[in-house]
Write an enzyme that holds these catalytic residues in place. Structure first.
Site, PDB file in Angstrom:
ATOM      1  N   THR A   1       0.859  -1.180   0.000  1.00 35.97           N
ATOM      2  CA  THR A   1       0.000   0.000   0.000  1.00 35.97           C
ATOM      3  C   THR A   1       0.898   1.233   0.000  1.00 35.97           C
ATOM      4  O   THR A   1       1.715   1.417   0.898  1.00 35.97           O
ATOM      5  CB  THR A   1      -0.935   0.022   1.220  1.00 35.97           C
ATOM      6  OG1 THR A   1      -1.725  -1.177   1.202  1.00 35.97           O
ATOM      7  CG2 THR A   1      -1.851   1.231   1.191  1.00 35.97           C
ATOM      8  N   TYR A   2       0.752   2.039  -1.045  1.00 42.33           N
ATOM      9  CA  TYR A   2       1.533   3.263  -1.204  1.00 42.33           C
ATOM     10  C   TYR A   2       0.723   4.442  -0.688  1.00 42.33           C
ATOM     11  O   TYR A   2      -0.505   4.462  -0.809  1.00 42.33           O
ATOM     12  CB  TYR A   2       1.902   3.474  -2.675  1.00 42.33           C
ATOM     13  CG  TYR A   2       2.941   2.486  -3.138  1.00 42.33           C
ATOM     14  CD1 TYR A   2       4.291   2.815  -3.104  1.00 42.33           C
ATOM     15  CD2 TYR A   2       2.583   1.216  -3.587  1.00 42.33           C
ATOM     16  CE1 TYR A   2       5.255   1.902  -3.508  1.00 42.33           C
ATOM     17  CE2 TYR A   2       3.538   0.306  -3.995  1.00 42.33           C
ATOM     18  CZ  TYR A   2       4.872   0.656  -3.952  1.00 42.33           C
ATOM     19  OH  TYR A   2       5.824  -0.253  -4.344  1.00 42.33           O
ATOM     20  N   TYR A   3       1.446   5.424  -0.162  1.00 38.71           N
ATOM     21  CA  TYR A   3       0.801   6.572   0.479  1.00 38.71           C
ATOM     22  C   TYR A   3       1.190   7.875  -0.181  1.00 38.71           C
ATOM     23  O   TYR A   3       2.319   8.043  -0.646  1.00 38.71           O
ATOM     24  CB  TYR A   3       1.180   6.620   1.971  1.00 38.71           C
ATOM     25  CG  TYR A   3       0.513   5.516   2.737  1.00 38.71           C
ATOM     26  CD1 TYR A   3      -0.709   5.731   3.363  1.00 38.71           C
ATOM     27  CD2 TYR A   3       1.054   4.245   2.779  1.00 38.71           C
ATOM     28  CE1 TYR A   3      -1.361   4.702   4.025  1.00 38.71           C
ATOM     29  CE2 TYR A   3       0.411   3.214   3.443  1.00 38.71           C
ATOM     30  CZ  TYR A   3      -0.796   3.451   4.061  1.00 38.71           C
ATOM     31  OH  TYR A   3      -1.436   2.429   4.705  1.00 38.71           O
TER      32      TYR A   3
ATOM     33  N   ALA B   1      -2.733   5.703  -1.535  1.00 41.53           N
ATOM     34  CA  ALA B   1      -2.872   6.063  -2.949  1.00 41.53           C
ATOM     35  C   ALA B   1      -3.321   4.865  -3.782  1.00 41.53           C
ATOM     36  O   ALA B   1      -4.198   4.989  -4.631  1.00 41.53           O
ATOM     37  CB  ALA B   1      -1.550   6.598  -3.490  1.00 41.53           C
TER      38      ALA B   1
END
Length: 177
Positions: free
Chosen positions: A35-37, A105
């Protein structure tokens, strides 16, 4: 220390056969959800940085890591500074990031079959929504020599280094939207 990585899109069956012929050592298969932020005040897409929480399952065990990836440091590979540390609970870390204003994101899901060959990790990635890729990577202080070695490994595997993809899986997924 830099993560020096080269990546190409390739079907896995022929590469797996070639790895066996070369005597590469199998290093296991893992499932990953990254999970990208988004940063609350900085555009990571503009700065070429990334922050992610990786949840990895290997042999039925789950672990989580937080990773910061700095901007690419050269044009010939996907080499970048990478800082990573384990966290006891990925969900708690996600809550901490949310409290600090970071927003998820996108999530990249993949199955990675790993091999060790000639001082490099060769990974056969099956990425949800994208297909099959091969990555060759190592950590090194000396980027150029490590990159040239990774390109040699691609050649050993019967793959064409000129087909290298420098875009991350996240970038490929977002470009496909």
């Amino acid at each position: 220390m830099y993560e020096v990585e080269v990546k190409v899109q390739a079907e896995h069956d022929a590469v797996r056969e070639r790895l066996a012929e070369l005597g590469a050592d199998p290093a296991g298969t893992v499932e990953q959800a990254d999970t990208y932020y988004d940063h609350p005040v900085r555009e990571f897409a503009e700065t070429d940085e990334a922050l992610r929480i990786r949840r990895e399952t290997f042999d039925g065990e789950m672990e989580a890591k937080v990773t910061y990836k700095g901007p690419l440091v050269e044009a010939e590979s996907k080499t970048r500074e990478e800082l990573e540390t384990g966290v006891e609970n990925g969900e708690t870390m996600a809550s901490v990031l949310a409290k600090l204003g970071f927003e998820p994101a996108a999530t990249v899901e993949k199955v990675r079959e790993r091999f060790e060959y000639d001082g490099y990790t060769v990974t056969l990635d099956t990425v949800a929504g994208l297909g099959e890729y091969v990555e060759v990577e190592t950590e090194a202080e000396e980027v150029e020599a490590a990159r040239e070695g990774a390109l040699d490994v691609l050649c050993d595997l019967g793959l064409d280094p000129s087909e290298q993809i420098r875009t991350s899986y996240l970038g490929l997924l977002l470009d496909g939207d």
